[in-house]
Design a protein around this motif. Structure first.
Motif, PDB file in Angstrom:
ATOM      1  N   UNK A  89       0.758  -1.237   0.045  1.00 16.28           N
ATOM      2  CA  UNK A  89      -0.025  -0.020  -0.046  1.00 16.28           C
ATOM      3  C   UNK A  89       0.996   1.205   0.070  1.00 16.28           C
ATOM      4  N   UNK A  90       0.540   2.087  -0.718  1.00 20.26           N
ATOM      5  CA  UNK A  90       1.146   3.607  -0.810  1.00 20.26           C
ATOM      6  C   UNK A  90       0.035   4.638  -0.643  1.00 20.26           C
ATOM      7  N   UNK A  91       0.708   5.868  -1.047  1.00 19.11           N
ATOM      8  CA  UNK A  91      -0.209   6.890  -0.839  1.00 19.11           C
ATOM      9  C   UNK A  91      -0.513   7.585   0.225  1.00 19.11           C
ATOM     10  N   UNK A  92      -1.622   8.284   0.707  1.00 18.79           N
ATOM     11  CA  UNK A  92      -1.955   8.999   1.840  1.00 18.79           C
ATOM     12  C   UNK A  92      -3.141   8.264   2.773  1.00 18.79           C
ATOM     13  N   UNK A  93      -3.060   8.191   3.816  1.00 17.29           N
ATOM     14  CA  UNK A  93      -3.942   7.430   4.714  1.00 17.29           C
ATOM     15  C   UNK A  93      -5.508   7.769   4.280  1.00 17.29           C
ATOM     16  N   UNK A  94      -5.908   8.901   3.894  1.00 15.84           N
ATOM     17  CA  UNK A  94      -7.110   9.014   3.314  1.00 15.84           C
ATOM     18  C   UNK A  94      -7.345   8.752   1.964  1.00 15.84           C
ATOM     19  N   UNK A  95      -6.259   8.592   1.088  1.00 18.45           N
ATOM     20  CA  UNK A  95      -6.252   7.863  -0.146  1.00 18.45           C
ATOM     21  C   UNK A  95      -5.194   7.117  -0.553  1.00 18.45           C
ATOM     22  N   UNK A  96      -5.230   5.875  -0.084  1.00 21.34           N
ATOM     23  CA  UNK A  96      -4.303   4.828  -0.459  1.00 21.34           C
ATOM     24  C   UNK A  96      -4.363   4.264  -1.901  1.00 21.34           C
ATOM     25  N   UNK A  97      -3.506   3.566  -2.043  1.00 19.65           N
ATOM     26  CA  UNK A  97      -3.328   2.959  -3.633  1.00 19.65           C
ATOM     27  C   UNK A  97      -2.598   1.651  -3.170  1.00 19.65           C
ATOM     28  N   UNK A  98      -2.800   0.771  -4.275  1.00 19.76           N
ATOM     29  CA  UNK A  98      -2.014  -0.613  -3.920  1.00 19.76           C
ATOM     30  C   UNK A  98      -1.235  -0.762  -5.248  1.00 19.76           C
ATOM     31  N   UNK A  99       0.046  -1.763  -4.742  1.00 20.98           N
ATOM     32  CA  UNK A  99       0.632  -2.118  -5.793  1.00 20.98           C
ATOM     33  C   UNK A  99       0.554  -3.812  -5.689  1.00 20.98           C
ATOM     34  N   UNK A 100       0.269  -4.366  -6.553  1.00 20.03           N
ATOM     35  CA  UNK A 100      -0.211  -5.695  -6.269  1.00 20.03           C
ATOM     36  C   UNK A 100       0.753  -6.731  -7.589  1.00 20.03           C
ATOM     37  N   UNK A 101       1.354  -7.757  -7.224  1.00 19.08           N
ATOM     38  CA  UNK A 101       2.152  -8.541  -8.199  1.00 19.08           C
ATOM     39  C   UNK A 101       1.730  -9.907  -7.880  1.00 19.08           C
ATOM     40  N   UNK A 102       0.959 -10.651  -9.034  1.00 11.90           N
ATOM     41  CA  UNK A 102       0.729 -11.853  -9.145  1.00 11.90           C
ATOM     42  C   UNK A 102       1.547 -12.799  -9.619  1.00 11.90           C
ATOM     43  N   UNK A 103       1.691 -13.941  -9.241  1.00 13.98           N
ATOM     44  CA  UNK A 103       2.331 -15.035 -10.035  1.00 13.98           C
ATOM     45  C   UNK A 103       1.285 -16.130 -10.145  1.00 13.98           C
ATOM     46  N   UNK A 104       1.159 -16.351 -11.193  1.00 12.83           N
ATOM     47  CA  UNK A 104       0.056 -17.018 -12.168  1.00 12.83           C
ATOM     48  C   UNK A 104       0.638 -18.522 -12.300  1.00 12.83           C
ATOM     49  N   UNK A 105      -0.280 -19.679 -11.987  1.00 12.54           N
ATOM     50  CA  UNK A 105       0.117 -20.808 -12.719  1.00 12.54           C
ATOM     51  C   UNK A 105      -0.415 -20.884 -14.043  1.00 12.54           C
ATOM     52  N   UNK A 106       0.220 -21.985 -14.653  1.00 11.66           N
ATOM     53  CA  UNK A 106       0.249 -22.024 -16.277  1.00 11.66           C
ATOM     54  C   UNK A 106      -1.356 -22.064 -16.575  1.00 11.66           C
ATOM     55  N   UNK A 107      -2.259 -22.796 -15.859  1.00  7.08           N
ATOM     56  CA  UNK A 107      -3.537 -23.090 -16.125  1.00  7.08           C
ATOM     57  C   UNK A 107      -4.493 -21.624 -15.976  1.00  7.08           C
ATOM     58  N   UNK A 108      -3.818 -20.577 -15.292  1.00  6.63           N
ATOM     59  CA  UNK A 108      -4.493 -19.567 -14.963  1.00  6.63           C
ATOM     60  C   UNK A 108      -5.031 -18.580 -16.248  1.00  6.63           C
ATOM     61  N   UNK A 109      -6.289 -17.968 -16.488  1.00  3.57           N
ATOM     62  CA  UNK A 109      -6.756 -17.056 -17.168  1.00  3.57           C
ATOM     63  C   UNK A 109      -6.430 -15.598 -16.674  1.00  3.57           C
ATOM     64  N   UNK A 110      -5.394 -14.853 -17.341  1.00  3.89           N
ATOM     65  CA  UNK A 110      -5.254 -13.443 -16.836  1.00  3.89           C
ATOM     66  C   UNK A 110      -6.299 -12.721 -16.807  1.00  3.89           C
ATOM     67  N   UNK A 111      -7.234 -12.883 -17.712  1.00  2.97           N
ATOM     68  CA  UNK A 111      -8.341 -11.591 -17.849  1.00  2.97           C
ATOM     69  C   UNK A 111      -9.332 -12.044 -16.742  1.00  2.97           C
ATOM     70  N   UNK A 112      -9.420 -13.490 -16.635  1.00  3.56           N
ATOM     71  CA  UNK A 112     -10.496 -13.665 -15.495  1.00  3.56           C
ATOM     72  C   UNK A 112     -10.011 -13.521 -14.065  1.00  3.56           C
ATOM     73  N   UNK A 113      -8.624 -13.777 -13.869  1.00  5.28           N
ATOM     74  CA  UNK A 113      -7.916 -13.340 -12.623  1.00  5.28           C
ATOM     75  C   UNK A 113      -8.026 -11.980 -12.176  1.00  5.28           C
ATOM     76  N   UNK A 114      -7.781 -11.037 -13.439  1.00  3.75           N
ATOM     77  CA  UNK A 114      -7.751  -9.859 -12.860  1.00  3.75           C
ATOM     78  C   UNK A 114      -9.412  -9.157 -12.791  1.00  3.75           C
ATOM     79  N   UNK A 115     -10.262  -9.758 -13.449  1.00  4.33           N
ATOM     80  CA  UNK A 115     -11.515  -9.200 -13.163  1.00  4.33           C
ATOM     81  C   UNK A 115     -11.991  -9.783 -11.629  1.00  4.33           C
ATOM     82  N   UNK A 116     -11.625 -10.979 -11.242  1.00  2.00           N
ATOM     83  CA  UNK A 116     -11.651 -11.397  -9.925  1.00  2.00           C
ATOM     84  C   UNK A 116     -11.241 -10.285  -8.804  1.00  2.00           C
TER      85      UNK A 116
END
Length: 203
Positions: free
Chosen positions: A141-168
């Motif tokens: 998490x970064x940003x300000x206490x009243x306006x945070x933002x997130x940086x997320x890194x996902x490591x996907x398995x070979x069978x994962x569908x990136x579009x579906x994972x992003x939507x979920x």
């Protein structure tokens, strides 16, 4: 972990940090500027430790003055090592504070509460890791206490569908985090990569 908002601790640390940085920078600027000016031929100031541009930092007498005292150079080296360790600790502390320490939660009664940034990070990471096809998740998490933002890194398995994972992740995990902390928005930068598996030997 929630608690009553106390805005005094963090601003004081920030102010002290900025004052120390300003004083250190000013001292280095004065010292470095003086060295440069004297080296270019300017007259040495009255408080300067040397006489002029051709003077050396340590003359032979100064270098050999403490040669017979076995404690001198080990002491100098130990003091410099301690100063280096303190400087590295200070730098590490500054870099760690770049992460969001707390998130301001609107409780609806005008008082508000503070949610530890690490707690919210852990919740988002756990829920993201539980998504189908996600091997590992890293959240910051970064940003300000009243306006945070997130940086997320996902490591996907070979069978994962990136579009579906992003939507979920966006409609589920991030929405849950935003709603639970009663935030107006929780913008996020999301990066995905594939998990690397070692090839198995088949006999």
């Amino acid at each position: 972990m929630c608690g009553a908002p106390d805005g005094r601790g963090r601003p004081v640390r920030v102010t002290v940090n900025r004052v120390l940085l300003a004083l250190t920078g000013l001292a280095l600027l004065v010292l470095g500027g003086s060295v440069l000016a004297v080296g270019l031929g300017a007259p040495a100031p009255s408080w300067w430790i040397h006489d002029g541009r051709h003077d050396v930092l340590l003359d032979q007498a100064e270098r050999t003055r403490w040669r017979d005292d076995a404690w001198w150079w080990p002491t100098v080296i130990a003091v410099l090592a301690v100063l280096l360790i303190l400087a590295l600790w200070w730098l590490t502390a500054v870099l760690r504070r770049r992460r969001l320490a707390e998130v301001l939660v609107d409780t609806g009664d005008g008082a508000g509460a503070q949610l530890r940034g690490g707690a919210l990070q852990s919740v988002v990471r756990a829920e993201a890791s539980a998504l189908d096809g996600v091997s590992r998740a890293h959240v910051r998490l970064k940003g300000r206490p009243n306006a945070p933002s997130a940086r997320i890194r996902l490591v996907l398995e070979p069978h994962a569908a990136p579009a579906t994972t992003l939507d979920e992740l966006t409609t589920g995990t991030l929405t849950h985090a935003k709603d639970s902390a009663r935030l107006d928005a929780l913008p996020a930068v999301i990066r995905m990569s594939s998990a690397r598996h070692k090839a198995e030997r088949v006999s």
